[in-house]
Design a protein around this motif. Structure first.
Motif, PDB file in Angstrom:
ATOM      1  N   ASP A 263       0.844  -1.184   0.000  1.00  0.00           N
ATOM      2  CA  ASP A 263       0.000   0.000   0.000  1.00  0.00           C
ATOM      3  C   ASP A 263       0.884   1.240   0.000  1.00  0.00           C
ATOM      4  OD1 ASP A 263      -1.138  -2.003   2.458  1.00  0.00           O
ATOM      5  OD2 ASP A 263      -2.520  -1.620   0.788  1.00  0.00           O
ATOM      6  N   ASP A 358      -9.211  -3.881  -2.496  1.00  0.00           N
ATOM      7  CA  ASP A 358      -8.104  -3.126  -1.888  1.00  0.00           C
ATOM      8  C   ASP A 358      -6.887  -3.987  -1.572  1.00  0.00           C
ATOM      9  OD1 ASP A 358      -9.679  -0.799  -1.932  1.00  0.00           O
ATOM     10  OD2 ASP A 358     -10.531  -1.247   0.039  1.00  0.00           O
ATOM     11  N   ALA A 359      -6.842  -5.207  -2.094  1.00  0.00           N
ATOM     12  CA  ALA A 359      -5.703  -6.086  -1.818  1.00  0.00           C
ATOM     13  C   ALA A 359      -4.593  -5.837  -2.826  1.00  0.00           C
ATOM     14  CB  ALA A 359      -6.133  -7.551  -1.855  1.00  0.00           C
ATOM     15  N   CYS A 368      -4.118  -5.485   4.084  1.00  0.00           N
ATOM     16  CA  CYS A 368      -5.249  -6.331   3.684  1.00  0.00           C
ATOM     17  C   CYS A 368      -5.118  -7.762   4.177  1.00  0.00           C
ATOM     18  CB  CYS A 368      -5.385  -6.337   2.156  1.00  0.00           C
ATOM     19  SG  CYS A 368      -3.956  -7.069   1.307  1.00  0.00           S
ATOM     20  N   ASP A 371      -8.154  -9.640   5.824  1.00  0.00           N
ATOM     21  CA  ASP A 371      -9.268  -9.932   4.920  1.00  0.00           C
ATOM     22  C   ASP A 371      -8.961 -11.158   4.064  1.00  0.00           C
ATOM     23  OD1 ASP A 371     -10.699  -7.744   5.847  1.00  0.00           O
ATOM     24  OD2 ASP A 371      -9.937  -6.399   4.294  1.00  0.00           O
TER      25      ASP A 371
END
Length: 394
Positions: A263, A358-359, A368, A371
């Protein structure tokens, strides 16, 4: 028997605590302290680093986590890393998480990574090493009496699996599940060929592997086609991928590393820690000419489906990240198609395809991770519960 194992586990935990605070602990201090500091401390598990002697005498680094609860009948999870990584990447979050859920976990540092040095390796060497590890695990589990000596590497892991799934459980053993990331996915797909009856392998009373989960995997056609597609669609992005991976600039350029793997808001100190490990684990080079001749896609039918799916006992999982900078959606779909049977056989196997919002690429390290771990746990619970139900008293 249960009390006996509780006493053994207590002694092993005490032994680990002593080793971890002494000069006898074999893991380099700069990596041990960082991993212990960053790992979520609320999970209940036993963690050890060890070395495993391969068939040719080379020592492969392994990290394993054992759950402290017994009798939960969970299959061993065998983690395979991708390029620029080694076993440590699974020890940050995933293995503590799954050990807490009752899964014995082991991560292998593939040949040339970790503390083991090699300048160039072939894909078959990685497959040989993983297969040998699975064979030895199977050999210890199915043995009628203990085969290890007091100083055997991996003794505690083998002991746990053998006692958990053989003693008092009879045929309750659940074969290992492979969880592979990025390039490790290619190794897993090549492993399918080795274990396939279609390729002349004989059936085993106790299988070496039950199924696999591929996370942001390099597709069966390899990285070249995927990279050329990126260059054609977005030359700037394609160049960054080529520069970061093929030229290995991602191990020294923090901004490039962040773009490819993480990220944008990853903490700088965490990024620097991972960069140091990437640099250590990137010294080995894959023999790409040899790999091109042995890509998994060459063992597929006219529709791009693998001809070796008979080696899987349960439907595999293909997971992709919607924000993966390296592995695009076309590659994820190609991998899912490769691991899906013909439509007439879908009820028998099938393939679970999951895209996580969003991974990014390094799903086991980035924010992430939880999740993704929950998606894997949900997939595992499907066939683990089926196996448990099959052994309930009628």
């Amino acid at each position: 028997m249960a009390l006996h194992w509780q006493v053994i586990l207590f002694l092993r935990i005490h032994q680990y605590n002593c080793l971890a605070h002494s000069n006898l602990y074999s893991k380099p201090a700069k990596f041990t302290s960082a991993m212990a500091k960053d790992r979520t401390t609320s999970f209940s598990h036993v963690m050890l680093d060890d070395q495993f002697a391969l068939a040719d005498g080379v020592k492969m680094g392994v990290t394993y986590f054992l759950p402290t609860q017994k009798g939960r009948r969970r299959p061993p999870l065998v983690f395979l890393h991708g390029s620029f990584h080694s076993a440590w990447c699974w020890a940050e979050h995933f293995m503590p998480y799954f050990a807490h859920e009752g899964y014995p976990c082991v991560a292998l540092s593939l040949r040339g990574t970790g503390e083991e040095e090699a300048s160039k390796v072939k894909i078959d060497q990685h497959v040989d090493d993983v297969l040998y590890f699975l064979e030895q695990l199977n050999r210890h589990v199915t043995a009628k009496k203990k085969m290890w000596k007091s100083d055997d590497a991996m003794r505690l892991f083998f002991e746990f699996i053998s006692n958990e799934f053989r003693s008092g459980c009879n045929d309750g053993y659940i074969a290992p599940v492979i969880i592979a990331h990025s390039f490790g996915g290619l190794v897993a797909m090549k492993l399918l060929e080795r274990l396939s009856i279609a390729n002349g392998q004989t059936t085993k009373e106790t299988p070496l592997m039950s199924t696999m989960a591929l996370l942001n995997s390099v597709p069966p056609s390899g990285i070249t086609k995927m990279s050329l597609r990126a260059l054609r669609r977005n030359p700037a992005k394609g160049w960054r991928i080529m520069r970061g991976l093929a030229m290995k600039r991602a191990v020294s350029d923090a901004n490039l590393c962040r773009s490819l793997f993480f990220d944008q808001d990853i903490p700088p100190d965490e990024l620097e820690k991972y960069l140091a490990r990437f640099e250590r684990d990137s010294k080995v080079t894959m023999d790409m000419r040899d790999l091109t001749k042995k890509l998994p896609i060459l063992k597929s039918d006219s529709n791009g489906r693998s001809t070796c799916l008979d080696a899987l006992l349960h439907p595999p999982l293909v997971l992709g990240g919607e924000d993966d900078y390296i592995v695009d959606s076309d590659a994820v779909e190609e991998t899912a198609r490769f691991l899906s049977p013909k439509s007439t056989d879908r009820d028998k196997h099938g393939c679970n395809l999951v895209l996580v919002k969003d991974a990014v690429h390094d799903v086991m390290l980035a924010r992430c991770w939880r999740d993704v771990a929950k998606e894997i746990e949900l997939w595992l619970s499907g066939f683990v519960s089926e196996t448990e139900d099959a052994h309930l008293p009628q």
